[in-house]
Scaffold this active site. Structure first.
Site, PDB file in Angstrom:
ATOM      1  N   LYS A 142      61.349  26.385  71.921  1.00 51.36           N
ATOM      2  CA  LYS A 142      60.509  26.578  70.720  1.00 51.36           C
ATOM      3  C   LYS A 142      59.152  27.168  71.130  1.00 51.36           C
ATOM      4  CE  LYS A 142      62.951  22.830  68.527  1.00 51.36           C
ATOM      5  NZ  LYS A 142      63.016  21.890  67.427  1.00 51.36           N
TER       6      LYS A 142
ATOM      7  N   GLY B 130      64.133  16.733  66.136  1.00 47.29           N
ATOM      8  CA  GLY B 130      62.771  16.328  66.483  1.00 47.29           C
ATOM      9  C   GLY B 130      62.345  15.013  65.845  1.00 47.29           C
TER      10      GLY B 130
ATOM     11  N   ASN C  56      66.242  24.850  73.899  1.00 48.90           N
ATOM     12  CA  ASN C  56      65.441  25.649  72.965  1.00 48.90           C
ATOM     13  C   ASN C  56      63.997  25.200  73.140  1.00 48.90           C
ATOM     14  OD1 ASN C  56      64.229  26.884  70.786  1.00 48.90           O
ATOM     15  ND2 ASN C  56      65.231  25.619  69.230  1.00 48.90           N
TER      16      ASN C  56
ATOM     17  N   SER D 275      67.862  15.620  68.445  1.00 48.50           N
ATOM     18  CA  SER D 275      67.447  14.444  69.221  1.00 48.50           C
ATOM     19  C   SER D 275      68.483  14.031  70.260  1.00 48.50           C
ATOM     20  CB  SER D 275      67.087  13.277  68.295  1.00 48.50           C
ATOM     21  OG  SER D 275      66.022  13.646  67.431  1.00 48.50           O
TER      22      SER D 275
ATOM     23  N   GLU E 167      73.403  21.434  63.750  1.00 54.79           N
ATOM     24  CA  GLU E 167      72.151  20.694  63.892  1.00 54.79           C
ATOM     25  C   GLU E 167      71.746  20.104  62.544  1.00 54.79           C
ATOM     26  OE1 GLU E 167      69.845  22.208  67.529  1.00 54.79           O
ATOM     27  OE2 GLU E 167      69.224  23.421  65.837  1.00 54.79           O
TER      28      GLU E 167
ATOM     29  N   GLU F 113      64.417  25.816  61.552  1.00 47.79           N
ATOM     30  CA  GLU F 113      62.965  26.072  61.457  1.00 47.79           C
ATOM     31  C   GLU F 113      62.703  27.503  61.010  1.00 47.79           C
ATOM     32  OE1 GLU F 113      61.943  24.705  65.394  1.00 47.79           O
ATOM     33  OE2 GLU F 113      62.488  22.674  64.802  1.00 47.79           O
TER      34      GLU F 113
ATOM     35  N   HIS G 208      68.260  29.143  63.263  1.00 52.54           N
ATOM     36  CA  HIS G 208      67.688  27.797  63.445  1.00 52.54           C
ATOM     37  C   HIS G 208      67.037  27.350  62.143  1.00 52.54           C
ATOM     38  CE1 HIS G 208      65.342  24.465  64.949  1.00 52.54           C
ATOM     39  NE2 HIS G 208      66.139  24.474  66.007  1.00 52.54           N
TER      40      HIS G 208
HETATM   41  C1  PEP Z   1      66.498  21.971  68.038  1.00 54.27           C
HETATM   42  O1  PEP Z   1      65.534  22.212  67.340  1.00 54.27           O
HETATM   43  O2  PEP Z   1      67.311  22.876  68.313  1.00 54.27           O
HETATM   44  C2  PEP Z   1      66.690  20.586  68.498  1.00 54.27           C
HETATM   45  C3  PEP Z   1      67.899  20.160  68.711  1.00 54.27           C
HETATM   46  O3  PEP Z   1      65.545  19.843  68.668  1.00 54.27           O
HETATM   47  P1  PEP Z   1      65.440  18.342  69.227  1.00 54.27           P
HETATM   48  O4  PEP Z   1      66.389  18.212  70.389  1.00 54.27           O
HETATM   49  O5  PEP Z   1      64.007  18.199  69.648  1.00 54.27           O
HETATM   50  O6  PEP Z   1      65.808  17.439  68.097  1.00 54.27           O
END
Ligand code: PEP
Length: 252
Positions: free
Chosen positions: A11, A174, A9, A214, A168, A98, A96
């Site tokens: 973003k 992040g 992803n 992460s 998630e 976000e 997601h």
């Molecule tokens: C995401 O936002 O889908 C995600 C998993 O981000 P990160 O790997 O940066 O934590």
């Protein structure tokens, strides 16, 4: 047998030229060293058509990070599921955290988006997961169940088969904090049991449930070794070919 998937992803990162360069590099790396799993890259809308031309779709699937909750018409600035599909993309990420948090996407809005994505032949990577406060209150199971019920449990079993779930935990996205593989397995197994209660054991066994938050090359092997973790949705570590390939290689 359910699919093992590593999905990136991007973003709101990479301009068009940088995005094409990254997709080209990944395409070359995976042509030289075939992956043992499905690989998907989800890019900003403006990258889709060009990236679609530089990747081998039999090795790398392409996805958008969002689509509109309306079919077409006077919705300035929106991009429909049909438009996404017309670029050559096969997937779309919906739900997601976000988008839920910053753009106030409700379960009802997401339900519309899911229906439009499926109607236009896209597969959906549907994200669910609890906040830190919800985890601390031990409400994670309740939260993920409600998110499934709110936006995808209206689907027929056939349509639900086109959904990939991404668990998630918001507190791990992040932040550098990863759920332990035991924490992740526990909730993945719970999610599969909720799907089994709704659609039956066979559908649940065929549903890919990805972990996101992460995830990186160093922790992916331990996470992916768990029986109910079928791969990852990767944010930060999908922005460099070597980092992303390191996670893909966790399936080897
Ligand atoms: C995401 O936002 O889908 C995600 C998993 O981000 P990160 O790997 O940066 O934590």
């Amino acid at each position: 047998m359910r699919k093992k998937i590593v999905a990136g992803n991007w973003k709101m990162n990479k301009n068009l030229q940088e995005g094409i360069a990254l997709a080209t590099e990944l395409n070359e790396a995976l042509a030289a060293d075939k992956p043992n799993c499905d690989v998907v890259i989800c890019t900003p809308f403006i990258h889709l058509a060009k990236v679609s031309e530089v990747i081998d779709h039999s090795v790398i699937g392409l996805g958008a990070e969002n689509c509109a909750d309306k079919e077409k018409g006077a919705y300035t600035g929106e991009v429909s599921a049909e438009m996404v599909k017309s670029t050559g993309a096969e997937y779309v990420i919906l739900g997601h955290s976000e988008r839920r948090e910053y753009y106030k996407e409700t379960p009802e809005i997401l339900k519309e988006k899911v229906l439009l994505a499926l109607a236009n032949g896209l597969k959906v990577i549907f994200c669910i997961g609890e906040s830190l406060a919800e985890r601390e209150a031990n409400k994670q199971n309740e939260v993920v169940k409600a998110e499934l019920e709110g936006s995808v449990f209206n689907l027929s079993a056939e349509d639900f088969g086109k959904i990939v779930i991404a668990y998630e935990p918001i507190w791990a996205i992040g932040t550098g904090k990863t759920a332990t593989s035991e924490q992740a397995e526990e909730i993945h197994s719970y999610i599969r049991s909720v799907i089994a209660d709704k659609y039956g054991k066979e559908v649940a066994e065929n549903t890919s449930i990805l972990y996101g938050g992460s995830c990186k090359a160093s922790n992916a092997p331990e996470l992916f070794a768990k029986p109910d973790i079928d791969g990852g949705l990767i944010g930060g570590a999908s922005l460099k070919c070597a980092d992303f390939k390191g996670i893909i290689d966790a399936w080897k």
